[in-house]
Scaffold this active site. Structure first.
Site, PDB file in Angstrom:
ATOM      1  N   ARG A  53       0.860  -1.206   0.000  1.00 40.79           N
ATOM      2  CA  ARG A  53       0.000   0.000   0.000  1.00 40.79           C
ATOM      3  C   ARG A  53       0.886   1.243   0.000  1.00 40.79           C
ATOM      4  NH1 ARG A  53      -1.711   1.737   4.646  1.00 40.79           N
ATOM      5  NH2 ARG A  53      -2.362  -0.298   5.427  1.00 40.79           N
ATOM      6  N   TYR A 105     -16.578  16.568 -15.086  1.00 44.13           N
ATOM      7  CA  TYR A 105     -17.163  15.224 -15.096  1.00 44.13           C
ATOM      8  C   TYR A 105     -18.220  15.109 -13.987  1.00 44.13           C
ATOM      9  CZ  TYR A 105     -17.450  10.256 -13.954  1.00 44.13           C
ATOM     10  OH  TYR A 105     -17.912   9.012 -13.647  1.00 44.13           O
ATOM     11  N   ASP A 177      -7.303  19.025 -13.979  1.00 41.23           N
ATOM     12  CA  ASP A 177      -7.601  17.677 -14.460  1.00 41.23           C
ATOM     13  C   ASP A 177      -7.292  17.668 -15.960  1.00 41.23           C
ATOM     14  OD1 ASP A 177      -8.803  15.400 -15.521  1.00 41.23           O
ATOM     15  OD2 ASP A 177     -10.378  15.368 -13.995  1.00 41.23           O
ATOM     16  N   LYS A 202      -8.667   6.637 -18.989  1.00 40.02           N
ATOM     17  CA  LYS A 202      -9.007   7.175 -20.313  1.00 40.02           C
ATOM     18  C   LYS A 202      -7.831   7.031 -21.284  1.00 40.02           C
ATOM     19  CE  LYS A 202     -12.925   8.192 -18.389  1.00 40.02           C
ATOM     20  NZ  LYS A 202     -12.722   7.803 -17.011  1.00 40.02           N
TER      21      LYS A 202
HETATM   22  O1  P1T Z   1     -13.652   7.008 -13.736  1.00 36.87           O
HETATM   23  P1  P1T Z   1     -12.440   7.479 -13.010  1.00 36.87           P
HETATM   24  O2  P1T Z   1     -11.177   6.808 -13.419  1.00 36.87           O
HETATM   25  O3  P1T Z   1     -12.637   7.503 -11.526  1.00 36.87           O
HETATM   26  O4  P1T Z   1     -12.201   8.999 -13.463  1.00 36.87           O
HETATM   27  C1  P1T Z   1     -13.025  10.055 -13.111  1.00 36.87           C
HETATM   28  C2  P1T Z   1     -12.857  11.175 -14.099  1.00 36.87           C
HETATM   29  C3  P1T Z   1     -12.062  12.253 -13.754  1.00 36.87           C
HETATM   30  N1  P1T Z   1     -11.862  13.276 -14.603  1.00 36.87           N
HETATM   31  C4  P1T Z   1     -12.430  13.302 -15.819  1.00 36.87           C
HETATM   32  C5  P1T Z   1     -12.202  14.478 -16.714  1.00 36.87           C
HETATM   33  C6  P1T Z   1     -13.234  12.247 -16.234  1.00 36.87           C
HETATM   34  O5  P1T Z   1     -13.782  12.295 -17.454  1.00 36.87           O
HETATM   35  C7  P1T Z   1     -13.469  11.149 -15.352  1.00 36.87           C
HETATM   36  C8  P1T Z   1     -14.349  10.004 -15.720  1.00 36.87           C
HETATM   37  N2  P1T Z   1     -15.175  10.248 -16.820  1.00 36.87           N
HETATM   38  C9  P1T Z   1     -16.032   9.336 -17.388  1.00 36.87           C
HETATM   39  C10 P1T Z   1     -16.238   8.103 -16.913  1.00 36.87           C
HETATM   40  C11 P1T Z   1     -16.774   9.834 -18.559  1.00 36.87           C
HETATM   41  O6  P1T Z   1     -17.336   9.036 -19.323  1.00 36.87           O
HETATM   42  O7  P1T Z   1     -16.790  11.060 -18.758  1.00 36.87           O
END
Ligand code: P1T
Length: 394
Positions: A53, A105, A177, A202
């Site tokens: 961890r 998001y 972000d 992504k």
């Molecule tokens: O899904 P996760 O890995 O927890 O990421 C969150 C997140 C954070 N920042 C941005 C700009 C994002 O687009 C996302 C997650 N977005 C999607 C799942 C979506 O389809 O837009």
């Protein structure tokens, strides 16, 4: 280990943070599938590691690789993008205030407004393209500015350098972000941001096969605090996920070039389509911050947002009729995706706010993959045609 900042992005993507395995010569960083490490005597560790961890060699290689790609001194990986975002919010205390981009998001909006607000952290939404609004929202309780650029889903572009000046003059942390742009197209730290966040789920992962997040910073102090939070809260990624991401970053530059090329062609084609009301793509001259995007980014990315002529029925019909563009949440994979933000990714944003942002029933988001672009355009043409045949189109 290659850590030559003068090398090009592709070279660093493939080599930074990685060495051949010292015990076998394996060129790929092994999956150190271990939770713990044997100690010679209590408290006397063999190498650098005592518990996974806290740290693990596969994760350490990934953290070093991602830090290099963002031009950062430090990198930390998390179990998801949302977990990485939470770690930054854990820097704050009850009574603090955050200025959050108005378009983010849906899960980010939910985390700030429905989880951390209960811990006494207040969120005020600001349109980050409006620097006067940002200055007006500033007061002594503000400790963090959080923005996306391009934003999800309306692809607004914030001037990171200008926001950073405002943040610095008010002694406020700026977190960006950078998920939509990726480090290949935009480096917020070089423009003055303090922390960069990624959902590695992504483009960095790029194959729709893992969930992850990362934070990158040049500040030793912020890194130490965030590392302590990573250890204490414990939202760390699994080691297989780290291995998958290390494999993925090696092709990030090649994938991004094709994402950008395909998206530009699709955006231009949609822009000329009689059944499309409006196309939002930072590479189009009609985009309100097109000049800023040209200055701040080295390419315009793979995301397109469009307003179809019509309403919910037409949008549904289109999303039901694409064959290559899969109807699914998420983005940034090699395969193309299509989604309806109001029903899917941004359902947790309050309806009034969705309306104000233009996240309406005819808003459709495309994540343009790296397939042959003519096939992608033919797929969209068929689906838009179906909305007309069904009598749905206006
Ligand atoms: O899904 P996760 O890995 O927890 O990421 C969150 C997140 C954070 N920042 C941005 C700009 C994002 O687009 C996302 C997650 N977005 C999607 C799942 C979506 O389809 O837009």
């Amino acid at each position: 280990m290659s850590n030559d900042k003068n090398q090009g992005f592709g070279t660093r993507a493939i080599h930074a943070g990685q060495v051949a395995d010292p015990s076998t010569g394996a060129i790929m960083t092994p999956i150190y599938q271990t939770s713990t490490y044997v100690q010679k005597s209590p408290g006397v560790i063999v190498g650098e590691y005592d518990y996974s961890r806290a740290a693990n060699p596969t994760r350490a290689a990934l953290e070093a690789n991602l830090a290099d790609l963002e031009g950062a001194n430090h990198g930390l990986c998390f179990a998801s993008g949302v977990a990485a975002t939470s770690a930054v919010l854990h820097l704050l205390s009850s009574g603090d205030k955050v200025l959050l981009g108005d378009d983010v998001y849906g899960g980010t909006n939910r985390l700030f407004n429905r989880v951390f607000n209960q811990l006494g952290i207040e969120t005020v939404h600001v349109d980050m393209t409006d620097l006067d609004a940002l200055k007006d929202a500033m007061d002594e309780r503000v400790k963090l500015i959080w923005l996306e650029t391009p934003t999800n889903p309306t692809l607004k572009i914030a001037d990171i350098a200008a926001v950073s000046e405002i943040a610095k003059s008010n002694n406020v942390i700026l977190a960006v972000d950078n998920t939509f742009a990726t480090p290949f197209l935009q480096n917020p730290l070089a423009l003055g941001a303090d922390i960069v966040c990624h959902s590695t789920t992504k483009y960095i992962g790029g194959h729709s096969d893992s969930i992850g997040g990362a934070l990158l910073t040049n500040s030793d102090e912020l890194h130490q605090k965030l590392k302590f939070i990573q250890l204490s809260v414990g939202a760390v990624p699994g080691i297989n996920e780290c291995f998958l991401l290390l494999r993925s970053t090696k092709t990030l530059h090649v994938r991004m070039e094709r994402h950008c090329e395909n998206a530009a062609k699709v955006a231009n084609w949609l822009d000329n389509h009689e059944h499309v009301e409006r196309v939002i793509y930072p590479g189009l001259e009609s985009h309100p911050q097109h000049e800023l995007a040209k200055k701040q980014m080295s390419g315009f990315g793979g995301m397109i947002t469009m307003y179809l002529k019509g309403g919910l029925e037409e949008s549904r019909t289109m999303l039901e009729h694409t064959k290559l563009f899969a109807c699914a949440e998420s983005l940034g994979g090699v395969e193309s995706l299509i989604e309806h933000p109001a029903i899917m990714t941004h359902a947790s944003v309050p309806p009034a706010m969705r309306e104000q942002l233009g996240i309406s029933d005819n808003l459709i988001r495309l994540s343009v993959g790296i397939e042959d672009v003519d096939d992608l355009i033919a797929d969209l043409e068929n689906a838009i045609c179906a909305t007309m045949k069904s009598g749905a189109a206006v």
